[in-house]
Design a protein around this motif. Structure first.
Motif, PDB file in Angstrom:
ATOM      1  N   ASP A 119      37.439  38.829  47.401  1.00  0.00           N
ATOM      2  CA  ASP A 119      37.193  40.177  47.917  1.00  0.00           C
ATOM      3  C   ASP A 119      37.453  41.165  46.778  1.00  0.00           C
ATOM      4  O   ASP A 119      38.387  41.968  46.837  1.00  0.00           O
ATOM      5  N   THR A 120      36.625  41.069  45.745  1.00  0.00           N
ATOM      6  CA  THR A 120      36.842  41.836  44.522  1.00  0.00           C
ATOM      7  C   THR A 120      35.552  42.513  44.076  1.00  0.00           C
ATOM      8  O   THR A 120      34.462  42.126  44.512  1.00  0.00           O
ATOM      9  N   PRO A 121      35.649  43.506  43.201  1.00  0.00           N
ATOM     10  CA  PRO A 121      34.444  44.192  42.726  1.00  0.00           C
ATOM     11  C   PRO A 121      33.428  43.251  42.074  1.00  0.00           C
ATOM     12  O   PRO A 121      32.225  43.385  42.301  1.00  0.00           O
ATOM     13  N   ALA A 123      32.977  39.976  42.595  1.00  0.00           N
ATOM     14  CA  ALA A 123      32.361  39.112  43.613  1.00  0.00           C
ATOM     15  C   ALA A 123      31.320  39.889  44.406  1.00  0.00           C
ATOM     16  O   ALA A 123      30.225  39.363  44.681  1.00  0.00           O
ATOM     17  N   ALA A 124      31.618  41.121  44.734  1.00  0.00           N
ATOM     18  CA  ALA A 124      30.658  41.950  45.473  1.00  0.00           C
ATOM     19  C   ALA A 124      29.432  42.272  44.617  1.00  0.00           C
ATOM     20  O   ALA A 124      28.298  42.202  45.088  1.00  0.00           O
ATOM     21  N   ALA A 125      29.645  42.607  43.353  1.00  0.00           N
ATOM     22  CA  ALA A 125      28.537  42.997  42.475  1.00  0.00           C
ATOM     23  C   ALA A 125      27.531  41.865  42.303  1.00  0.00           C
ATOM     24  O   ALA A 125      26.324  42.116  42.223  1.00  0.00           O
ATOM     25  N   LYS A 127      27.301  39.202  44.414  1.00  0.00           N
ATOM     26  CA  LYS A 127      27.106  38.560  45.715  1.00  0.00           C
ATOM     27  C   LYS A 127      27.605  37.111  45.713  1.00  0.00           C
ATOM     28  O   LYS A 127      26.907  36.195  46.141  1.00  0.00           O
ATOM     29  N   ALA A 129      29.747  34.593  47.371  1.00  0.00           N
ATOM     30  CA  ALA A 129      30.433  34.321  48.628  1.00  0.00           C
ATOM     31  C   ALA A 129      30.883  32.873  48.714  1.00  0.00           C
ATOM     32  O   ALA A 129      31.683  32.519  49.579  1.00  0.00           O
TER      33      ALA A 129
END
Length: 165
Positions: A119-121, A123-125, A127, A129
């Motif tokens: 749940d980090t920047p 990982a989000a950038a 995608k 999962a």
């Protein structure tokens, strides 16, 4: 005359040796010349300088920190980006398998991105999962493979194929 440690005689001898060594290292050895400046020395050719390869494996970020993956890709090399986390045992196994599989291929590099707890920047950038997760870029920095989980075991083979193109 016997010199004691710290005596003026001992210090002057030590200073003379130190001075001689310093002068020799700065001025070089050999006869002094008064001729015009020496001709330029040969330097490494641009090809020889360019031939120095980047490091095989580089960790690009601190755990979970954002990173610009494309900016970190060296041009002219196939690059496997290994998204991983220290808490992911499969990531460590797949990372070791990848490193062994491309160790003898100089045209393939590995760049590691630590996604932290997920749940980090970073990982989000990108995608991310599912771990392990590999992106494989070709020599022109184009994303060619996006591998998840057990599919990552084929990364070395895909990377070597791209390197041969």
């Amino acid at each position: 005359m016997t010199a004691r440690l710290g005596s003026p005689v001992r210090r002057s001898a030590s200073m003379a040796i130190a001075l001689a060594l310093a002068l020799a290292s700065h001025t070089g050895c050999g006869p002094a010349t008064t001729a015009s400046p020496a001709a330029p020395t040969a330097t490494a050719s641009p090809a020889a300088t360019a031939a120095k390869a980047p490091p095989k494996t580089v960790q690009l970020n601190a755990p979970g920190a954002a990173v610009d993956v494309l900016a970190a890709l060296p041009a002219g090399y196939v690059t496997v980006v290994d998204f991983w986390s220290v808490s992911c045992e499969a990531c460590i196994v797949q990372g070791e398998k990848l490193a062994a599989g491309v160790a003898e291929e100089p045209r393939v590099l590995i760049r590691k991105v630590d996604v932290g707890d997920g749940d980090t920047p970073v990982a989000a950038a990108y995608k991310i999962a599912v771990l392990p997760h590999f992106f494989i870029y070709d020599k022109q920095k184009r994303l060619r493979y996006d591998l998840l989980g057990p599919d990552c075991s084929e990364a070395a083979r895909y990377a070597r194929q791209l390197a041969a193109e």
